[in-house]
Design a protein around this motif. Structure first.
Motif, PDB file in Angstrom:
ATOM      1  N   LEU A  56     -12.020  -8.492   8.945  1.00 44.46           N
ATOM      2  CA  LEU A  56     -10.839  -8.419   8.095  1.00 44.46           C
ATOM      3  C   LEU A  56     -11.224  -8.291   6.623  1.00 44.46           C
ATOM      4  CD1 LEU A  56      -7.733  -8.492   8.024  1.00 44.46           C
ATOM      5  CD2 LEU A  56      -7.915 -10.961   7.688  1.00 44.46           C
ATOM      6  N   VAL A  57     -12.122  -9.111   6.158  1.00 41.76           N
ATOM      7  CA  VAL A  57     -12.538  -9.065   4.759  1.00 41.76           C
ATOM      8  C   VAL A  57     -13.190  -7.723   4.425  1.00 41.76           C
ATOM      9  CG1 VAL A  57     -14.119 -10.095   3.070  1.00 41.76           C
ATOM     10  CG2 VAL A  57     -12.672 -11.562   4.491  1.00 41.76           C
ATOM     11  N   SER A  58     -14.004  -7.203   5.328  1.00 39.06           N
ATOM     12  CA  SER A  58     -14.614  -5.884   5.111  1.00 39.06           C
ATOM     13  C   SER A  58     -13.550  -4.806   4.985  1.00 39.06           C
ATOM     14  CB  SER A  58     -15.570  -5.538   6.254  1.00 39.06           C
ATOM     15  OG  SER A  58     -16.675  -6.388   6.252  1.00 39.06           O
ATOM     16  N   CYS A  74     -10.154  -1.069   1.718  1.00 42.40           N
ATOM     17  CA  CYS A  74      -8.825  -0.606   1.302  1.00 42.40           C
ATOM     18  C   CYS A  74      -8.679  -0.681  -0.215  1.00 42.40           C
ATOM     19  CB  CYS A  74      -7.739  -1.441   1.978  1.00 42.40           C
ATOM     20  SG  CYS A  74      -7.593  -1.166   3.753  1.00 42.40           S
ATOM     21  N   ALA A  75      -9.160  -1.757  -0.814  1.00 37.39           N
ATOM     22  CA  ALA A  75      -9.101  -1.890  -2.273  1.00 37.39           C
ATOM     23  C   ALA A  75      -9.915  -0.783  -2.942  1.00 37.39           C
ATOM     24  CB  ALA A  75      -9.605  -3.267  -2.692  1.00 37.39           C
ATOM     25  N   GLU A  76     -11.102  -0.494  -2.403  1.00 39.24           N
ATOM     26  CA  GLU A  76     -11.938   0.579  -2.950  1.00 39.24           C
ATOM     27  C   GLU A  76     -11.224   1.930  -2.878  1.00 39.24           C
ATOM     28  OE1 GLU A  76     -15.530   0.484  -0.669  1.00 39.24           O
ATOM     29  OE2 GLU A  76     -16.192  -1.409  -1.575  1.00 39.24           O
ATOM     30  N   PRO A  88       0.651   1.913  -3.067  1.00 40.94           N
ATOM     31  CA  PRO A  88      -0.256   2.540  -2.108  1.00 40.94           C
ATOM     32  C   PRO A  88      -0.753   1.492  -1.120  1.00 40.94           C
ATOM     33  CG  PRO A  88      -1.148   2.662  -4.357  1.00 40.94           C
ATOM     34  CD  PRO A  88       0.146   1.932  -4.424  1.00 40.94           C
ATOM     35  N   GLY A  89      -0.824   1.861   0.140  1.00 41.39           N
ATOM     36  CA  GLY A  89      -1.181   0.850   1.125  1.00 41.39           C
ATOM     37  C   GLY A  89      -1.938   1.366   2.323  1.00 41.39           C
ATOM     38  N   PHE A 110      -1.216  -8.508  -0.747  1.00 41.04           N
ATOM     39  CA  PHE A 110      -1.515  -7.689  -1.916  1.00 41.04           C
ATOM     40  C   PHE A 110      -2.984  -7.865  -2.247  1.00 41.04           C
ATOM     41  CE2 PHE A 110       3.000  -8.433  -2.037  1.00 41.04           C
ATOM     42  CZ  PHE A 110       3.516  -7.212  -2.433  1.00 41.04           C
ATOM     43  N   ILE A 111      -3.666  -6.746  -2.503  1.00 36.25           N
ATOM     44  CA  ILE A 111      -5.097  -6.812  -2.803  1.00 36.25           C
ATOM     45  C   ILE A 111      -5.385  -6.239  -4.171  1.00 36.25           C
ATOM     46  CG2 ILE A 111      -5.915  -6.837  -0.436  1.00 36.25           C
ATOM     47  CD1 ILE A 111      -6.306  -3.830  -0.563  1.00 36.25           C
TER      48      ILE A 111
END
Length: 146
Positions: A91-93, A98-100, A68-69, A145-146
């Motif tokens: 970017l970090v936000s 996206c990870a959430e 999933p991306g 990848f996160i």
């Protein structure tokens, strides 16, 4: 004090026009997918002035269909705010959001002149440089990848 918040697609248009389309083959600032329910847009504000933007679309990277991306599109920072860390914050936000949302991969079609920024943040280049048909500028796919 810089704050990064979710914004509407229309709020990205001015910076897309002046920073991403100036001098390119296209003046198009509305992206396919801007208004999809899973797409989100971030803006960094210095007081009431927007100084950076990004768009994040729920899309799998074509070469990693089992993951999933999200695709990062239209990231831009006003020249006066470059080098201040505001781009890092945006970017970090976005990566965190996206990870959430369950993504394990974030990818983009990055301008070659911005590759060093993304590489510093753990993105890896994929494939070879190519000329983006919309802008006429050299790009390369990047993935993290996160």
């Amino acid at each position: 004090m810089i704050r990064v918040v979710e914004i509407e697609a229309e709020d990205t248009h001015e910076l897309r026009r002046t920073l991403l389309r100036d001098g390119t083959a296209s003046d198009r600032v509305v992206f396919d997918g801007d208004d999809e329910g899973a797409t989100f847009h971030l803006g960094a504000f210095d007081d009431d002035t927007i100084v950076a933007i990004s768009t994040w679309m729920s899309r799998r990277y074509p070469d990693l269909p089992g993951h999933p991306g999200h695709q990062l599109r239209g990231m831009a920072t006003v020249p006066a705010a470059r080098g201040t860390g505001v781009s890092d914050e945006v970017l970090v936000s976005g990566l965190g959001r996206c990870a959430e949302l369950g993504s394990s991969v974030v990818w983009a079609r990055a301008r070659v002149d911005a590759l060093s920024f993304y590489l510093r943040h753990g993105f890896e280049p994929r494939g070879h440089d190519y000329v983006d048909l919309t802008t006429g500028l050299p790009h390369r796919d990047i993935v993290t990848f996160i």
